[in-house]
Design a protein around this motif. Structure first.
Motif, PDB file in Angstrom:
ATOM      1  N   LYS A  65       0.840  -1.194   0.000  1.00  0.00           N
ATOM      2  CA  LYS A  65       0.000   0.000   0.000  1.00  0.00           C
ATOM      3  C   LYS A  65       0.879   1.249   0.000  1.00  0.00           C
ATOM      4  N   LEU A  66       0.597   2.158  -0.883  1.00  0.00           N
ATOM      5  CA  LEU A  66       1.295   3.436  -0.919  1.00  0.00           C
ATOM      6  C   LEU A  66       0.320   4.523  -0.482  1.00  0.00           C
ATOM      7  N   ILE A  67       0.659   5.213   0.609  1.00  0.00           N
ATOM      8  CA  ILE A  67      -0.202   6.273   1.138  1.00  0.00           C
ATOM      9  C   ILE A  67       0.326   7.616   0.648  1.00  0.00           C
ATOM     10  N   ILE A  68      -0.483   8.328  -0.113  1.00  0.00           N
ATOM     11  CA  ILE A  68      -0.096   9.666  -0.565  1.00  0.00           C
ATOM     12  C   ILE A  68      -0.614  10.677   0.447  1.00  0.00           C
ATOM     13  N   ILE A  69       0.300  11.300   1.187  1.00  0.00           N
ATOM     14  CA  ILE A  69      -0.123  12.354   2.112  1.00  0.00           C
ATOM     15  C   ILE A  69       0.224  13.727   1.542  1.00  0.00           C
ATOM     16  N   GLY A  70       0.882  13.731   0.390  1.00  0.00           N
ATOM     17  CA  GLY A  70       1.239  14.987  -0.265  1.00  0.00           C
ATOM     18  C   GLY A  70       2.155  14.712  -1.435  1.00  0.00           C
ATOM     19  N   PHE A  71       2.515  15.775  -2.148  1.00  0.00           N
ATOM     20  CA  PHE A  71       3.469  15.667  -3.262  1.00  0.00           C
ATOM     21  C   PHE A  71       4.187  17.005  -3.368  1.00  0.00           C
ATOM     22  N   VAL A  72       5.004  17.246  -2.338  1.00  0.00           N
ATOM     23  CA  VAL A  72       5.608  18.569  -2.128  1.00  0.00           C
ATOM     24  C   VAL A  72       6.425  19.044  -3.315  1.00  0.00           C
ATOM     25  N   SER A  73       6.974  18.117  -4.114  1.00  0.00           N
ATOM     26  CA  SER A  73       7.786  18.519  -5.259  1.00  0.00           C
ATOM     27  C   SER A  73       6.965  19.278  -6.303  1.00  0.00           C
ATOM     28  N   GLY A  74       5.639  19.147  -6.247  1.00  0.00           N
ATOM     29  CA  GLY A  74       4.798  19.832  -7.228  1.00  0.00           C
ATOM     30  C   GLY A  74       3.929  20.918  -6.641  1.00  0.00           C
ATOM     31  N   TYR A  75       4.261  21.399  -5.428  1.00  0.00           N
ATOM     32  CA  TYR A  75       3.432  22.415  -4.788  1.00  0.00           C
ATOM     33  C   TYR A  75       3.753  23.827  -5.273  1.00  0.00           C
ATOM     34  N   LYS A  76       5.020  24.219  -5.136  1.00  0.00           N
ATOM     35  CA  LYS A  76       5.365  25.619  -5.419  1.00  0.00           C
ATOM     36  C   LYS A  76       5.140  25.984  -6.877  1.00  0.00           C
ATOM     37  N   ASP A  77       5.524  25.088  -7.807  1.00  0.00           N
ATOM     38  CA  ASP A  77       5.304  25.394  -9.222  1.00  0.00           C
ATOM     39  C   ASP A  77       3.948  24.892  -9.702  1.00  0.00           C
ATOM     40  N   GLN A  78       3.201  24.263  -8.777  1.00  0.00           N
ATOM     41  CA  GLN A  78       1.842  23.757  -9.037  1.00  0.00           C
ATOM     42  C   GLN A  78       1.791  22.661 -10.093  1.00  0.00           C
ATOM     43  N   SER A  79       2.953  22.109 -10.459  1.00  0.00           N
ATOM     44  CA  SER A  79       2.978  21.050 -11.467  1.00  0.00           C
ATOM     45  C   SER A  79       2.268  19.788 -10.983  1.00  0.00           C
ATOM     46  N   GLY A  80       2.230  19.621  -9.688  1.00  0.00           N
ATOM     47  CA  GLY A  80       1.580  18.432  -9.149  1.00  0.00           C
ATOM     48  C   GLY A  80       0.077  18.423  -9.312  1.00  0.00           C
ATOM     49  N   TRP A  81      -0.502  19.579  -9.657  1.00  0.00           N
ATOM     50  CA  TRP A  81      -1.949  19.662  -9.819  1.00  0.00           C
ATOM     51  C   TRP A  81      -2.380  19.588 -11.285  1.00  0.00           C
ATOM     52  N   VAL A  82      -1.392  19.513 -12.183  1.00  0.00           N
ATOM     53  CA  VAL A  82      -1.698  19.516 -13.613  1.00  0.00           C
ATOM     54  C   VAL A  82      -1.342  18.173 -14.212  1.00  0.00           C
ATOM     55  N   GLU A  83      -2.253  17.619 -14.979  1.00  0.00           N
ATOM     56  CA  GLU A  83      -2.008  16.330 -15.621  1.00  0.00           C
ATOM     57  C   GLU A  83      -0.901  16.473 -16.653  1.00  0.00           C
ATOM     58  N   GLY A  84       0.106  15.618 -16.557  1.00  0.00           N
ATOM     59  CA  GLY A  84       1.243  15.698 -17.470  1.00  0.00           C
ATOM     60  C   GLY A  84       0.860  15.302 -18.882  1.00  0.00           C
ATOM     61  N   LYS A  85       1.445  16.001 -19.841  1.00  0.00           N
ATOM     62  CA  LYS A  85       1.172  15.700 -21.241  1.00  0.00           C
ATOM     63  C   LYS A  85       2.110  14.587 -21.716  1.00  0.00           C
ATOM     64  N   GLY A  86       1.574  13.691 -22.487  1.00  0.00           N
ATOM     65  CA  GLY A  86       2.393  12.634 -23.045  1.00  0.00           C
ATOM     66  C   GLY A  86       2.829  11.585 -22.041  1.00  0.00           C
ATOM     67  N   LYS A  87       2.173  11.555 -20.859  1.00  0.00           N
ATOM     68  CA  LYS A  87       2.505  10.553 -19.849  1.00  0.00           C
ATOM     69  C   LYS A  87       1.376   9.520 -19.783  1.00  0.00           C
ATOM     70  N   PRO A  88       1.558   8.384 -20.424  1.00  0.00           N
ATOM     71  CA  PRO A  88       0.494   7.371 -20.416  1.00  0.00           C
ATOM     72  C   PRO A  88       0.266   6.826 -19.023  1.00  0.00           C
ATOM     73  N   GLY A  89      -0.987   6.523 -18.716  1.00  0.00           N
ATOM     74  CA  GLY A  89      -1.314   6.020 -17.391  1.00  0.00           C
ATOM     75  C   GLY A  89      -1.192   4.505 -17.275  1.00  0.00           C
ATOM     76  N   ALA A  90      -1.180   3.807 -18.393  1.00  0.00           N
ATOM     77  CA  ALA A  90      -1.193   2.348 -18.362  1.00  0.00           C
ATOM     78  C   ALA A  90      -0.049   1.718 -17.589  1.00  0.00           C
ATOM     79  N   PRO A  91       1.200   2.188 -17.740  1.00  0.00           N
ATOM     80  CA  PRO A  91       2.292   1.528 -17.017  1.00  0.00           C
ATOM     81  C   PRO A  91       2.075   1.511 -15.508  1.00  0.00           C
ATOM     82  N   LEU A  92       1.624   2.610 -14.920  1.00  0.00           N
ATOM     83  CA  LEU A  92       1.389   2.666 -13.483  1.00  0.00           C
ATOM     84  C   LEU A  92       0.276   1.701 -13.096  1.00  0.00           C
ATOM     85  N   VAL A  93      -0.803   1.700 -13.852  1.00  0.00           N
ATOM     86  CA  VAL A  93      -1.913   0.791 -13.584  1.00  0.00           C
ATOM     87  C   VAL A  93      -1.437  -0.652 -13.662  1.00  0.00           C
TER      88      VAL A  93
END
Length: 346
Positions: free
Chosen positions: A237-265
């Motif tokens: 189990k991986l618990i996400i309590i945050g993603f601080v690397s994407g807070y200041k530039d807000q990149s963590g709130w935007v869906e990445g372009k060209g990043k397929p979701g299938a590999p993670l699934v």
């Protein structure tokens, strides 16, 4: 009688705290306190990575300025409303919520937690401690005899996750960014500390934990998150309590372009593993129980509530510097700002 005081107010939606917020003066008419409202003079306030998300309006897309940042405080009650019964003037109390980057706050006494004294060591328990305690129990369903990986393990919530995992009888792995933090985490009980500035996290996990880890307490995001997914054991189990690397530039709130979701699934599917999000406010019914447990553990010296002492921040005007200090990764433990305590000891 009125109290004139200062507080930080967010007037612009941006993750740049200095651009978003400004110090403003307000007043409290203590003769108009309603019901069980009390006035809390804030001695210490805590700094969180999510402070920048709050002033950017990320937690509620419909929210508009003004925002009142600051999620946790400890201080002394100075005035009480006509129906207040639990707290008297002079009582020490802690609180979590919003608007605590301030010299004073008006708050229902139901939301206050009694504490022996308004010490800075109370602050780490309120958000960081509760997050670790609740997330590991309810979201991670932590048991004994497991392998638990904590990222940003020397931070305000990470150092609690390390201790709770160890108290439960687990093998604990922690990541950090300096030799000082390595030594700190060893004292916290970490069985294996990985300084990712000197060691490759993915390689270490693959070599030393070939069967994977059972629980990941993850707050960094980005490449670290991907590495942690790869390191999950079967049924992990991986618990996400945050993603601080994407807070200041807000990149963590935007869906990445060209990043397929299938590999993670596919990775999760192959291991019957799961990724679970944790948001503290969804577990408020458990706050009192877990806070009481932590306070008792601190009294018994079985739990360390670590206030960062690598830098000192005094006065409301130092809040932006304190936030920068945390984002620069310099802190060991919880970053705390002394707001108005004449006996401030940090």
């Amino acid at each position: 009688m009125s109290i004139s005081y200062q507080r930080w107010v967010g007037r612009k939606q941006t993750s740049n705290f200095r651009e978003a917020a400004a110090l403003e003066t307000d007043t409290i008419d203590v003769s108009k306190l309603k019901g069980d409202e009390v006035v809390l003079k804030i001695h210490y306030a805590g700094v969180n990575a999510s402070d920048v998300n709050f002033v950017a309006g990320r937690y509620d897309p419909t929210a508009k300025p003004p925002f009142y940042p600051g999620f946790e405080a400890v201080g002394v009650v100075t005035h009480v409303g006509p129906e207040a019964k639990r707290f008297r003037v002079g009582a020490a109390a802690a609180a979590s919520g919003y608007g605590f980057f301030s010299e004073y706050a008006v708050i229902s006494e139901k939301r206050l937690i009694p504490v022996p004294s308004p010490d800075p060591e109370v602050i780490p328990l309120l958000v960081g401690g509760l997050t670790a305690s609740l997330a590991l129990q309810y979201t991670g369903e932590m048991k004994s005899g497991q392998k638990v990986l904590v990222t940003a393990a020397a931070g305000g919530t990470g150092h609690f996750a390390v201790q709770f995992a160890k108290l439960a009888g687990n093998h604990v792995i922690g990541t950090c960014s300096s030799d000082d933090k390595v030594e700190f985490l060893k004292k916290m009980g970490c069985d294996r500390v990985i300084n990712y500035k000197k060691e490759n996290l993915a390689q270490v996990l693959k070599k030393e934990y070939p069967k994977g880890v059972d629980i990941v307490y993850e707050s960094v995001g980005g490449e670290t998150y991907e590495t942690c997914v790869n390191a999950l054991a079967t049924h992990g189990k991986l618990i996400i309590i945050g993603f601080v690397s994407g807070y200041k530039d807000q990149s963590g709130w935007v869906e990445g372009k060209g990043k397929p979701g299938a590999p993670l699934v596919a990775k999760l599917l192959a291991k019957s593993a799961s990724v679970r999000g944790f948001f503290l406010n969804h577990f408020d019914r458990h706050f009192k129980e877990h806070m009481g447990r932590m306070v008792q553990l601190v009294k018994e010296k079985k739990l360390i509530s670590q206030v960062d002492n690598t830098a000192t921040f005094r006065g409301l005007e130092s809040v932006p510097e304190a936030i920068d200090h945390m984002y620069q990764g310099k802190n060991v433990g919880k970053v705390v700002v002394a707001i108005s305590s004449p006996q401030a000891k940090l």
